[in-house]
Enzyme design. Structure first.
Site, PDB file in Angstrom:
ATOM      1  CG  HIS A 116      -8.425 -13.043  -1.838  1.00  9.72           C
ATOM      2  ND1 HIS A 116      -7.985 -11.972  -1.098  1.00  9.72           N
ATOM      3  CD2 HIS A 116      -7.433 -13.346  -2.703  1.00  9.72           C
ATOM      4  CE1 HIS A 116      -6.775 -11.637  -1.515  1.00  9.72           C
ATOM      5  NE2 HIS A 116      -6.416 -12.457  -2.495  1.00  9.72           N
ATOM      6  CB  SER A 163      -6.720 -10.492   2.011  1.00  4.15           C
ATOM      7  OG  SER A 163      -6.119  -9.260   1.751  1.00  4.15           O
ATOM      8  CG  HIS A 177      -7.615 -10.120  -5.702  1.00  2.00           C
ATOM      9  ND1 HIS A 177      -8.777  -9.408  -5.790  1.00  2.00           N
ATOM     10  CD2 HIS A 177      -6.965  -9.647  -4.610  1.00  2.00           C
ATOM     11  CE1 HIS A 177      -8.838  -8.533  -4.785  1.00  2.00           C
ATOM     12  NE2 HIS A 177      -7.746  -8.666  -4.055  1.00  2.00           N
ATOM     13  CE  LYS A 225      -3.612  -9.721  -2.841  1.00  2.00           C
ATOM     14  NZ  LYS A 225      -3.876  -8.312  -2.627  1.00  2.00           N
ATOM     15  CG  ASN A 226       1.973  -6.950  -8.139  1.00  2.00           C
ATOM     16  OD1 ASN A 226       2.185  -7.439  -9.243  1.00  2.00           O
ATOM     17  ND2 ASN A 226       2.874  -6.179  -7.541  1.00  2.00           N
ATOM     18  CG  ASP A 227      -3.931  -3.895  -3.633  1.00  4.39           C
ATOM     19  OD1 ASP A 227      -4.804  -4.786  -3.675  1.00  4.39           O
ATOM     20  OD2 ASP A 227      -3.882  -3.038  -2.730  1.00  4.39           O
ATOM     21  CD  GLU A 228      -7.569  -5.040  -5.308  1.00  6.15           C
ATOM     22  OE1 GLU A 228      -6.754  -5.669  -4.615  1.00  6.15           O
ATOM     23  OE2 GLU A 228      -8.180  -4.034  -4.897  1.00  6.15           O
ATOM     24  CE  LYS A 241     -10.157  -3.612   2.717  1.00  7.55           C
ATOM     25  NZ  LYS A 241      -9.134  -2.748   2.177  1.00  7.55           N
ATOM     26  CE  LYS A 281      -3.747  -2.537   0.491  1.00  5.88           C
ATOM     27  NZ  LYS A 281      -4.978  -2.569  -0.277  1.00  5.88           N
TER      28      LYS A 281
HETATM   29  C1  CAP Z   1      -6.597  -5.839   1.465  1.00  5.65           C
HETATM   30  C2  CAP Z   1      -6.830  -5.772   0.002  1.00  5.65           C
HETATM   31  C3  CAP Z   1      -7.591  -6.953  -0.616  1.00  5.65           C
HETATM   32  C4  CAP Z   1      -9.043  -7.109  -0.254  1.00  5.65           C
HETATM   33  C5  CAP Z   1      -9.603  -8.357  -0.916  1.00  5.65           C
HETATM   34  C6  CAP Z   1      -7.502  -4.478  -0.350  1.00  5.65           C
HETATM   35  O1  CAP Z   1      -5.938  -4.718   1.965  1.00  5.65           O
HETATM   36  O2  CAP Z   1      -5.632  -5.725  -0.677  1.00  5.65           O
HETATM   37  O3  CAP Z   1      -7.581  -6.793  -2.004  1.00  5.65           O
HETATM   38  O4  CAP Z   1      -9.195  -7.234   1.104  1.00  5.65           O
HETATM   39  O5  CAP Z   1     -10.782  -8.686  -0.403  1.00  5.65           O
HETATM   40  O6  CAP Z   1      -7.095  -3.852  -1.304  1.00  5.65           O
HETATM   41  O7  CAP Z   1      -8.462  -4.113   0.302  1.00  5.65           O
HETATM   42  P1  CAP Z   1      -5.905  -4.361   3.527  1.00  5.65           P
HETATM   43  P2  CAP Z   1     -11.265 -10.203  -0.292  1.00  5.65           P
HETATM   44  O8  CAP Z   1      -5.201  -5.465   4.237  1.00  5.65           O
HETATM   45  O9  CAP Z   1      -5.160  -3.059   3.611  1.00  5.65           O
HETATM   46  O10 CAP Z   1      -7.331  -4.230   3.979  1.00  5.65           O
HETATM   47  O11 CAP Z   1     -10.134 -10.994   0.231  1.00  5.65           O
HETATM   48  O12 CAP Z   1     -12.418 -10.132   0.643  1.00  5.65           O
HETATM   49  O13 CAP Z   1     -11.674 -10.608  -1.665  1.00  5.65           O
HETATM   50 MG    MG Z   2      -6.289  -5.491  -2.659  1.00  8.05          MG
END
Ligand code: CAP
Ligand code: MG
Ligand code: MG
Length: 488
Positions: A326, A403, A292, A197-200, A334, A171
């Protein structure tokens, strides 16, 4: 299954027109005879239809039919009709059996979903339609790849057993340059974390070119491995506009000098699609395929009456061959989710047999009566070498990735809920928002895991672990609020 037709059901049957009747068989003797894939829907009819009329329209549109009986039907095409075989009027549930010869041969998940959560979600004949659970007969399972490279392979590579894999998402979600990105990776890894991990949405943005990001991550990983003496893993988002670009990204990573095992391929399975997931699984059986599910909430949220459940999504991810998907934090983090949804899904993709919302699914043909075999399987749950023996025709496990809004204080509450340490957890804010920064955040996460493994309360453990102490002071102690978080 109760095959006695109740008064209500027999009354409902009389209301069907001839076309609708061709898609109903409330006397179907043995739906689990191997010919059918089974599905349970929550269904609220649209317009003036009753539930059986509506269900039969759903069965028709999701198999061979359309709004009217067509003159072009053949005796064989009729054999492929999906059949409503049970209705629970009170709970607004319908059970439908799909002859699985309907489906594309050699394992195609997008094809199945095009039938069973395709046109029917948009029909006038329904006002609510949610696919809650599915059941696959053993012979059908054999057509599907299932996972190849599993969590156990990653465990072997990392030398990490008997605890969750500890990870982060870098982040801010977007906006770091490739060098800045890699620096944060290094901070996390050198603090003791295993997995980044890379973010989505990570792709080839102008401020963070993909090739540079890959190169910098490689350097950061080498440095961290050297410093800690431990292996590390990075999951790269390979989602792309087209097939060639996705493969180009995969190949770029493969030729960047990474050790096999040290990289995973992340795919945005909902937005990039099932074809992308299955392509990766088939092309790269030696790589961890990280599904993801961004966007799944549009289908899975309980308050959305139309779509499918987390369990259904997760079962299809295992079928498609994702190494991990996930499955949500069950209300601890959250994102919206409950133990009922998320934990059931996690267990169903991990185990050889488990009970979903309606069905008990067997993912292997190990005879239950064979106590010795069952004992071996249970003992081997974590390491899974057992599946190298093909005679049990088992589909390997798909690992839950946990996550979303987690932080080091929430590790134990989640482990207690899921009842296992067989998962990967990634904490974004939970590491990078730590008052001491990412490195301290990683240390706090490692310490909270150590405390769990030693059976020591984190508050006690924090007395001589300052990073954990800071995390406990900083992150809201939501541990006791699991239920509250879910209902708010
Ligand atoms: C978590 C996260 C994940 C989501 C995925 C985000 O970050 O990277 O992509 O939580 O959701 O961008 O929110 P944080 P799920 O740890 O900062 O919250 O696993 O429910 O599909
Ligand atoms: Mg994410
Ligand atoms: Mg059509």
């Amino acid at each position: 299954m109760d095959i006695v037709i109740t008064m209500t059901a027999s009354k409902l049957l009389k209301t069907l027109n001839p076309k609708q009747r061709a898609y109903v068989n409330l006397k179907l003797a043995d739906p689990q005879n191997g010919e059918y894939m089974l599905a349970v829907f929550h269904l609220v009819p649209g317009g003036k239809l009753n539930i059986l009329q509506s269900a039969s329209e759903v069965a028709a549109e999701s198999s061979t039919g359309t709004s009217f009986r067509v003159r072009t039907e053949t005796p064989f095409s009729r054999e492929l009709n999906a059949l409503v075989y049970h209705v629970d009027v009170k709970r607004e549930l319908v059970w439908i059996a799909y002859p699985w010869r309907l489906f594309d041969r050699r394992g195609n998940v997008q094809n199945i979903l095009t039938y069973i959560v395709g046109n029917i979600l948009g029909m006038k004949e329904i006002s609510a339609l949610k696919l809650l659970d599915v059941w696959f007969p053993p012979a059908m399972l054999e057509q599907y790849d299932g996972p190849s490279y599993t969590l156990d392979d990653m465990r072997k590579y990392l030398g990490v057993y008997d605890r969750p894999i500890l990870g982060t998402i870098i982040k801010p979600k977007m906006g770091l340059t490739s060098a800045e990105y890699a620096e944060v990776c290094y901070d996390f890894w050198s603090g003791g974390g295993d997995f980044v991990k890379n973010d989505e949405p990570q792709a080839d943005q102008d401020f963070c070119p993909y090739d540079k990001m890959v190169r910098h991550v490689k350097e950061a990983m080498d440095k961290a491995v050297k410093k800690t003496g431990r292996k590390k893993v990075h999951s790269f988002n390979v989602s792309a506009a087209d097939f060639d670009t996705m493969i180009k990204r995969c190949e770029m990573i493969r030729s960047a000098g990474f050790e096999p095992g040290s990289y995973a391929f992340l795919i945005d399975g909902i937005t990039a699609g099932w074809m992308a997931v299955q392509t990766l699984r088939r092309r790269y059986p030696d790589v961890f395929i990280h599904f993801h599910r961004a966007g799944h909430g549009g289908f899975t949220r309980p308050e959305n009456p139309i779509g499918f459940s987390v369990l259904v999504l997760s079962k299809f991810a295992r079928l498609a061959g994702a190494s991990g998907i996930h499955t949500g934090t069950a209300g601890v983090g959250k994102m919206k989710g409950s133990p009922d949804e998320d934990i059931v899904a996690a267990h169903n993709i991990l185990h050889f047999r488990d009970t979903g919302h309606f069905f008990r699914q067997e993912w292997a043909t190990i005879p239950e009566k064979d106590k010795d075999a069952m004992h071996l399987v249970h003992r081997d749950m974590a390491h899974h070498v057992i599946l190298e023996d093909d005679s049990w025709r088992g589909m390997k496990k798909c690992c839950p990735i946990i996550s979303g809004g987690l932080n080091p204080t929430l590790l134990k509450p989640f482990i207690d809920l899921i009842g296992s340490v067989d998962f990967i957890t990634t904490m974004g804010a939970g590491c990078h928002a730590h008052p001491g920064g990412t490195n301290a955040g990683a240390k706090a996460l490692v310490q909270s895991c150590e405390a769990y493994m030693k059976g020591i309360d984190i508050k006690k453990y924090a007395k001589n672990h300052p990073e954990l102490a800071a995390a406990i002071r900083f992150f809201p102690a939501k541990a006791k609020d699991i239920k509250h978080a879910e209902s708010s």
